[in-house]
Design a protein around this motif. Structure first.
Motif, PDB file in Angstrom:
ATOM      1  N   THR A  52       0.960  -1.342   0.096  1.00 44.31           N
ATOM      2  CA  THR A  52      -0.158  -0.075   0.797  1.00 44.31           C
ATOM      3  C   THR A  52       0.433   1.171   0.344  1.00 44.31           C
ATOM      4  N   ILE A  53       1.811   1.164   1.209  1.00 46.52           N
ATOM      5  CA  ILE A  53       2.358   2.461   1.237  1.00 46.52           C
ATOM      6  C   ILE A  53       3.485   2.700  -0.204  1.00 46.52           C
ATOM      7  N   THR A  54       3.973   1.628  -0.858  1.00 47.90           N
ATOM      8  CA  THR A  54       5.139   1.607  -1.949  1.00 47.90           C
ATOM      9  C   THR A  54       4.037   2.049  -3.777  1.00 47.90           C
ATOM     10  N   VAL A  55       3.230   1.501  -3.343  1.00 51.66           N
ATOM     11  CA  VAL A  55       1.920   1.958  -4.726  1.00 51.66           C
ATOM     12  C   VAL A  55       1.633   2.734  -4.494  1.00 51.66           C
ATOM     13  N   MET A  56       0.785   3.258  -3.717  1.00 53.23           N
ATOM     14  CA  MET A  56       0.445   4.877  -2.967  1.00 53.23           C
ATOM     15  C   MET A  56       1.527   5.954  -3.227  1.00 53.23           C
ATOM     16  N   THR A  57       2.432   5.622  -2.902  1.00 57.64           N
ATOM     17  CA  THR A  57       3.751   6.801  -3.085  1.00 57.64           C
ATOM     18  C   THR A  57       4.389   7.032  -4.681  1.00 57.64           C
ATOM     19  N   LEU A  73      10.670  10.965  -0.450  1.00 55.63           N
ATOM     20  CA  LEU A  73      12.072  10.575  -0.579  1.00 55.63           C
ATOM     21  C   LEU A  73      12.368  11.357  -1.987  1.00 55.63           C
ATOM     22  N   PHE A  74      10.717  12.302  -2.492  1.00 55.21           N
ATOM     23  CA  PHE A  74      10.653  12.325  -3.354  1.00 55.21           C
ATOM     24  C   PHE A  74      10.085  13.715  -3.592  1.00 55.21           C
ATOM     25  N   GLY A  75      10.658  14.680  -2.650  1.00 54.98           N
ATOM     26  CA  GLY A  75      10.041  15.989  -1.664  1.00 54.98           C
ATOM     27  C   GLY A  75       8.965  16.237  -2.552  1.00 54.98           C
ATOM     28  N   ILE A  76       7.950  15.114  -2.186  1.00 56.63           N
ATOM     29  CA  ILE A  76       6.278  16.016  -2.118  1.00 56.63           C
ATOM     30  C   ILE A  76       5.862  16.437  -0.873  1.00 56.63           C
ATOM     31  N   VAL A  96      -0.054  17.589  -0.098  1.00 54.22           N
ATOM     32  CA  VAL A  96       0.083  16.715  -1.037  1.00 54.22           C
ATOM     33  C   VAL A  96       0.237  15.537  -0.506  1.00 54.22           C
ATOM     34  N   ALA A  97       1.012  14.826   0.140  1.00 58.35           N
ATOM     35  CA  ALA A  97       0.881  13.248   0.516  1.00 58.35           C
ATOM     36  C   ALA A  97      -0.422  13.064   0.817  1.00 58.35           C
TER      37      ALA A  97
END
Length: 411
Positions: A305-310, A357-360, A364-365
């Motif tokens: 869930t964490i990986t796909v949503m991110t 990790l991606f500066g989001i 937004v997150a």
């Protein structure tokens, strides 16, 4: 009519629990479709069932772990280390599958969701801090709040100290754990009624209309979980046991994942998993610790869930993700998933940490988190089913069957 009523107890006694649960599932779906108002009224059955499981699980884990460690014979293997290694491999493998699926089937989100309340952890250090603080929580508070990290730490500590207690004390602990286990078995016998109430009320209250706008995202998440359950986990079990893993895999999915899917609680499924381990003839010294520990740290579904949503958020914002960063995301997701039980809100509130990790930005997150709550009707159920069934699967793979009890001497 009287004949049908009189035959009900016979059906309950002669039919397997899984068959009864399937009947309850079908009846719940039929009731939700044919009589929605009546379906709302039977939600009490599901609420009572979940509450009963959640209330008995902390006491069961606490007493069972103490009794198992206190009565453990020196030199007898517990096989806990291999189980922990399998938990870690399974969670990392699930995160890697989620990364591969996200690259193969990129998804985008409509980031106009309202803000969601909740305080996400600031980083992986924050997650580990939550775990450490949970481990040293007050034991009475831990039992009331079902904080299984603290319950395990106190139970392990007391069990070690009581290994030198008198035989009478250790016998009393074993008797207490057996008494609670009998209560658990009684509660589990009412699972068909609980599933009936849960399914009927969930279909009426939530429905599936809210999922249509995010069908692609949901398909990627649930598809990853199915792939892990049917391909990755069996591969890990085969490498460990060198035997055909699918009989064991299907048994765990049938007898653990079904109830976990509808209760949506790894803690509530602990008694069911322990009962399954007992029927699989596993060492009680092993599963008494590995099952509650797995409910806390074995979170392959949460890692997915964490990986796909991110990655969906990164794809929506046009953020380029290279392979090294994706690999780092796998590690962060796996570690974060292990600490998910110590964070209020579960796996969804760990998404902002991974997004960093991606500066989001967190704003937004948190909108991504809001979308997660929309699809959580199925996402959370599938996640719990994968997590809980994997606890039993890896315990059985790492733990050889218990030796049969010695036969009583003939007079």
């Amino acid at each position: 009519m009287n004949t049908a009523v009189s035959r009900s107890p016979v059906f309950m006694l002669r039919t397997s629990l899984i068959t009864q649960i399937v009947v309850g599932l079908i009846c719940g779906i039929a009731l939700a479709l044919l009589a929605p108002d009546l379906a709302r009224s039977v939600s009490l059955l599901g609420d009572v069932f979940i509450s009963a499981l959640k209330s008995v699980a902390p006491v069961l884990v606490f007493l069972l772990v103490i009794a198992s460690i206190a009565s453990h014979r020196r030199g007898q293997p517990t096989h806990i280390r291999p189980v922990l290694i399998l938990y870690l491999l399974g969670t990392l493998g699930a995160a890697a599958v989620a990364v591969a699926a996200s690259f193969a089937f990129p998804t985008t989100l409509v980031l106009d969701a309202p803000a969601v309340s909740g305080t996400p952890p600031g980083g992986i250090v924050g997650v580990l801090k939550n775990l450490l603080l949970s481990a040293v929580s007050n034991p009475a508070k831990a039992l009331m709040e079902a904080n299984f990290i603290a319950i395990l730490s106190w139970a392990i500590g007391l069990g070690i100290m009581l290994r030198h207690a008198s035989d009478t004390t250790r016998t009393m602990l074993s008797d207490l754990s057996e008494a609670v286990s009998k209560i658990v078995r009684l509660v589990i016998r009412f699972a068909p009624l609980g599933i009936f109430g849960l399914v009927a009320s969930t279909l009426v209250e939530s429905g599936l209309d809210a999922l249509l706008d995010y069908a692609r995202l949901l398909l990627v998440i649930v598809g990853c979980m199915i792939f892990v359950a049917l391909v990755v986990n069996p591969l890990i079990v085969f490498l460990k046991t060198r035997r055909n893993p699918y009989p064991l895999v299907l048994t765990c999915l049938r007898e653990s994942a079904i109830t976990a899917f509808f209760t949506r609680s790894s803690a509530a499924n602990i008694p069911i998993n322990m009962e399954l381990c007992k029927r699989l003839n596993l060492h009680e010294d092993t599963y008494a610790i590995s099952i509650p520990l797995g409910a806390t740290i074995n979170m392959a579904g949460a890692a997915i869930t964490i990986t796909v949503m991110t990655l969906a958020a990164a794809n929506t914002l046009g953020v380029s993700v290279d392979l090294p960063t994706a690999f780092l995301l796998c590690i962060v997701s796996a570690l974060a998933a292990c600490g998910v039980s110590g964070v209020a809100g579960g796996s969804l509130l760990l998404i902002p940490m991974a997004c960093n990790l991606f500066g989001i930005s967190t704003d937004v997150a948190m909108q991504v988190v809001a979308i997660g709550f929309v699809i959580s009707v199925l996402q959370d159920s599938a996640e719990t089913a994968l997590n809980s069934s994997t606890d039993v699967l890896f315990t059985a793979a790492a733990c050889p069957p218990a030796a049969p009890a010695p036969a009583a001497a003939k007079p």
